[in-house]
Design a protein around this motif. Structure first.
Motif, mmCIF file in Angstrom:
data_model
loop_
_atom_site.group_PDB
_atom_site.id
_atom_site.type_symbol
_atom_site.label_atom_id
_atom_site.label_comp_id
_atom_site.label_asym_id
_atom_site.label_seq_id
_atom_site.Cartn_x
_atom_site.Cartn_y
_atom_site.Cartn_z
ATOM 1 N N GLY A 1 61.425 64.035 -37.761
ATOM 2 C CA GLY A 1 62.113 63.174 -36.806
ATOM 3 C C GLY A 1 61.467 63.207 -35.436
ATOM 4 O O GLY A 1 61.293 62.159 -34.792
ATOM 5 N N THR A 2 61.087 64.403 -34.979
ATOM 6 C CA THR A 2 60.445 64.527 -33.668
ATOM 7 C C THR A 2 59.108 63.791 -33.638
ATOM 8 O O THR A 2 58.799 63.067 -32.684
ATOM 9 C CB THR A 2 60.226 66.019 -33.330
ATOM 10 O OG1 THR A 2 61.490 66.695 -33.317
ATOM 11 C CG2 THR A 2 59.552 66.168 -31.971
ATOM 12 N N ILE B 1 59.743 60.029 -33.532
ATOM 13 C CA ILE B 1 60.179 59.582 -32.203
ATOM 14 C C ILE B 1 58.997 59.515 -31.240
ATOM 15 O O ILE B 1 58.848 58.552 -30.462
ATOM 16 C CB ILE B 1 61.273 60.525 -31.655
ATOM 17 C CG1 ILE B 1 62.562 60.352 -32.462
ATOM 18 C CG2 ILE B 1 61.530 60.247 -30.172
ATOM 19 C CD1 ILE B 1 63.634 61.364 -32.132
ATOM 20 N N ILE C 1 65.492 59.490 -34.921
ATOM 21 C CA ILE C 1 66.809 60.046 -34.588
ATOM 22 C C ILE C 1 67.621 60.279 -35.858
ATOM 23 O O ILE C 1 68.331 61.280 -35.988
ATOM 24 C CB ILE C 1 67.566 59.102 -33.636
ATOM 25 C CG1 ILE C 1 66.832 59.052 -32.274
ATOM 26 C CG2 ILE C 1 69.011 59.557 -33.439
ATOM 27 C CD1 ILE C 1 67.393 58.016 -31.319
#
Length: 224
Positions: A77-78, A81, A221
């Motif tokens: 997810g990081t 993003i 997210i």
């Protein structure tokens, strides 16, 4: 398989809707060495797409994913993003690079040498534009991370890579194949398309990067 394809579709479209390589392919088709240079460029374009997505799919296997497909994946997810934010930065740069009203848009200087380009040089150019262009590279990273984190087995990963490649390469492949099949009828439509793309390149890219950047941030997210 469904979630993986859903993740890579917008990314593949992001690579496909790239005015500069489409313009380059059209210029090659309208050049004296149309057949050799256009086919070389198409081959290099496809190879670059495949190398990028396969490389980052393999690299993504070292990212901790967890044993449960339904559990959160904060590392993935990081990364997603961050990729989305980088695309937003590129979108702003593209928007600010728009030519003034009535001004003739500036094209890369290498396009002036297309008439004298060989098939080998066209292949190298296609590879560089698809594999190392910042926008396409970010798309390749995001697609590789998505495939590597969501594909349940090697078979799903291979199918996803094929789907990504076919869609991403389609906008260069279609005019090349169409022109070689009916060159006498395609010259005028291709010239009209080239003119339109030249004048709308920055706007197309800025909107595209903005949309995909927001999509990636939302997907990132959702990994938490």
């Amino acid at each position: 398989m469904g979630p993986v394809i859903g993740d890579i579709l917008p990314l593949a479209l992001g690579v496909a809707i790239s005015p500069i390589p489409i313009i380059a392919a059209i210029l090659m088709l309208l050049s004296p060495k149309a057949r050799g240079t256009s086919l070389g460029f198409l081959l290099g374009w496809v190879l670059g797409i495949v190398v990028a997505v396969v490389l980052f799919t393999l690299l993504s296997t070292v990212i901790p994913h967890g044993d449960d497909a339904e559990q959160s994946k904060p590392v993935v997810g990081t990364i997603t993003i961050i990729l989305g934010l980088l695309l937003l930065v590129l979108a702003v740069r593209q928007w600010r690079s728009r030519p003034a009203a009535g001004a003739e848009p500036a094209l890369p200087k290498w396009m002036a040498a297309i008439d004298t380009m060989t098939a080998v040089r066209a292949l190298v150019l296609g590879f560089l534009l698809s594999a190392l262009n910042p926008k396409n590279l970010l798309m390749g990273v995001a697609a590789g991370v998505a495939i590597g984190s969501d594909a349940q087995n090697a078979g799903e990963a291979v199918v996803a890579v094929i789907v990504y490649t076919v869609i991403a390469a389609s906008t260069v492949a279609v005019p090349v194949i169409a022109y070689l099949a009916a060159s006498s009828r395609m010259a005028r439509p291709l010239e009209a398309l080239r003119t339109w793309l030249v004048h709308n390149n920055a706007t197309i890219m800025s909107v595209l990067l903005l949309v995909i950047g927001v999509v990636l941030i939302g997907k990132g997210i959702g990994r938490f």
